[in-house]
Design an enzyme around this catalytic site. Structure first.
Site, PDB file in Angstrom:
ATOM      1  N   HIS A  17      96.178  -1.581 -20.896  1.00 53.55           N
ATOM      2  CA  HIS A  17      96.513  -0.728 -22.047  1.00 53.55           C
ATOM      3  C   HIS A  17      97.459  -1.468 -22.998  1.00 53.55           C
ATOM      4  O   HIS A  17      97.298  -1.432 -24.207  1.00 53.55           O
ATOM      5  CB  HIS A  17      97.232   0.550 -21.594  1.00 53.55           C
ATOM      6  CG  HIS A  17      96.404   1.510 -20.793  1.00 53.55           C
ATOM      7  ND1 HIS A  17      96.844   2.063 -19.617  1.00 53.55           N
ATOM      8  CD2 HIS A  17      95.179   2.031 -21.014  1.00 53.55           C
ATOM      9  CE1 HIS A  17      95.923   2.886 -19.141  1.00 53.55           C
ATOM     10  NE2 HIS A  17      94.896   2.886 -19.966  1.00 53.55           N
ATOM     11  N   LYS A  41      93.988  18.059 -15.686  1.00 54.49           N
ATOM     12  CA  LYS A  41      93.879  16.901 -14.799  1.00 54.49           C
ATOM     13  C   LYS A  41      95.073  16.873 -13.864  1.00 54.49           C
ATOM     14  O   LYS A  41      96.164  17.286 -14.224  1.00 54.49           O
ATOM     15  CB  LYS A  41      93.881  15.613 -15.636  1.00 54.49           C
ATOM     16  CG  LYS A  41      92.511  15.036 -15.907  1.00 54.49           C
ATOM     17  CD  LYS A  41      92.692  13.634 -16.475  1.00 54.49           C
ATOM     18  CE  LYS A  41      91.394  12.938 -16.771  1.00 54.49           C
ATOM     19  NZ  LYS A  41      91.616  11.581 -17.298  1.00 54.49           N
ATOM     20  N   ARG A  90      86.009  -2.019 -21.028  1.00 57.78           N
ATOM     21  CA  ARG A  90      86.160  -3.003 -19.955  1.00 57.78           C
ATOM     22  C   ARG A  90      84.823  -3.580 -19.523  1.00 57.78           C
ATOM     23  O   ARG A  90      84.696  -4.773 -19.328  1.00 57.78           O
ATOM     24  CB  ARG A  90      86.852  -2.354 -18.736  1.00 57.78           C
ATOM     25  CG  ARG A  90      88.298  -2.051 -18.987  1.00 57.78           C
ATOM     26  CD  ARG A  90      88.828  -1.133 -17.946  1.00 57.78           C
ATOM     27  NE  ARG A  90      88.113   0.138 -17.972  1.00 57.78           N
ATOM     28  CZ  ARG A  90      88.478   1.221 -17.302  1.00 57.78           C
ATOM     29  NH1 ARG A  90      89.520   1.182 -16.520  1.00 57.78           N
ATOM     30  NH2 ARG A  90      87.781   2.333 -17.399  1.00 57.78           N
ATOM     31  N   SER A 128      93.882   2.905 -14.352  1.00 57.20           N
ATOM     32  CA  SER A 128      95.019   3.687 -13.852  1.00 57.20           C
ATOM     33  C   SER A 128      94.679   4.289 -12.494  1.00 57.20           C
ATOM     34  O   SER A 128      95.540   4.384 -11.610  1.00 57.20           O
ATOM     35  CB  SER A 128      95.358   4.809 -14.840  1.00 57.20           C
ATOM     36  OG  SER A 128      95.745   4.278 -16.077  1.00 57.20           O
TER      37      SER A 128
HETATM   38  O1  PNS Z   1      92.512   7.388 -20.801  1.00 59.59           O
HETATM   39  P1  PNS Z   1      91.316   8.291 -20.816  1.00 59.59           P
HETATM   40  O2  PNS Z   1      91.488   9.403 -19.823  1.00 59.59           O
HETATM   41  O3  PNS Z   1      90.035   7.533 -20.636  1.00 59.59           O
HETATM   42  O4  PNS Z   1      91.273   8.946 -22.305  1.00 59.59           O
HETATM   43  C1  PNS Z   1      90.281   9.882 -22.650  1.00 59.59           C
HETATM   44  C2  PNS Z   1      90.574  10.554 -24.005  1.00 59.59           C
HETATM   45  C3  PNS Z   1      91.995  11.068 -24.040  1.00 59.59           C
HETATM   46  C4  PNS Z   1      90.380   9.558 -25.115  1.00 59.59           C
HETATM   47  C5  PNS Z   1      89.541  11.706 -24.180  1.00 59.59           C
HETATM   48  O5  PNS Z   1      89.475  12.452 -23.001  1.00 59.59           O
HETATM   49  C6  PNS Z   1      89.911  12.632 -25.334  1.00 59.59           C
HETATM   50  O6  PNS Z   1      89.854  12.266 -26.479  1.00 59.59           O
HETATM   51  N1  PNS Z   1      90.335  13.861 -24.968  1.00 59.59           N
HETATM   52  C7  PNS Z   1      90.772  14.859 -25.909  1.00 59.59           C
HETATM   53  C8  PNS Z   1      89.773  15.996 -25.970  1.00 59.59           C
HETATM   54  C9  PNS Z   1      88.626  15.651 -26.887  1.00 59.59           C
HETATM   55  O7  PNS Z   1      88.784  15.397 -28.056  1.00 59.59           O
HETATM   56  N2  PNS Z   1      87.417  15.661 -26.306  1.00 59.59           N
HETATM   57  C10 PNS Z   1      86.219  15.436 -27.056  1.00 59.59           C
HETATM   58  C11 PNS Z   1      85.560  14.169 -26.660  1.00 59.59           C
HETATM   59  S1  PNS Z   1      83.824  14.414 -26.848  1.00 59.59           S
END
Ligand code: PNS
Length: 160
Positions: A17, A41, A90, A128
């Site tokens: 990150h 979560k 990745r 993570s």
């Molecule tokens: O580190 P992560 O868990 O891979 O991040 C995922 C993240 C935060 C980018 C994604 O879950 C997100 O944007 N969540 C907010 C809710 C949202 O906008 N969801 C719509 C996506 S289709």
């Protein structure tokens, strides 16, 4: 002015990150690291803990700030007046999920563009989830996360 958001769970932040933060901070004028307040979560760290660790670790970057958000990323981007979303890729396994999110976000908010940075090879395996698994068994996580937060991670598992 180019303002971007690098969103994620950052539970915990990894060296992968931080590499994406360092590299994307050079591409934009302002970078906001957006920590998802993912109450559903089962997070290891509270949102404010994740924010403060990121603040400490990114203090050297003058154009980087850290915030948190609930709800949709597109709404956060609108609120912050950011038109760019940064995500790290990745491996090909990330691609399908990331493509779907990027396309959905673009569909509902056409002004937003998602920019993908490929992970450095040395961090391509890193997640993570893997860090937590390793730490939970007392494994050595010094290659995966910055030294400043190692103790805080072990402490969550009652170690150290
Ligand atoms: O580190 P992560 O868990 O891979 O991040 C995922 C993240 C935060 C980018 C994604 O879950 C997100 O944007 N969540 C907010 C809710 C949202 O906008 N969801 C719509 C996506 S289709």
């Amino acid at each position: 002015m180019k303002r971007a958001i690098y969103p994620g769970s950052f539970d915990p932040v990894t060296k992968g990150h931080l590499d994406i933060i360092a590299r994307s901070s050079r591409l934009v004028d302002e970078l906001i690291v957006g920590v998802l307040n993912n109450r559903a979560k089962n997070s290891l760290f509270f949102t404010d803990e994740r924010v403060s660790m990121l603040e400490e670790l990114t203090s050297e970057f003058k154009n980087v700030t850290v915030g948190s958000f609930d709800g949709l990323l597109v709404d956060y981007a609108k609120r912050m007046d950011a038109a760019i979303v940064i995500r790290g890729l990745r491996a090909v396994t990330d691609f399908e999920y990331e493509l779907q999110i990027a396309q959905t976000n673009h569909e509902v908010y056409p002004d937003i563009e998602t920019v993908f940075l490929t992970a450095r090879l040395e961090y391509a395996y890193l997640s993570s989830t893997m860090v937590k698994e390793f730490a939970s068994y007392g494994g050595d996580i010094s290659r995966f996360v910055p030294q400043q937060i190692i103790k805080r991670i072990y402490a969550k598992y009652g170690m150290g």
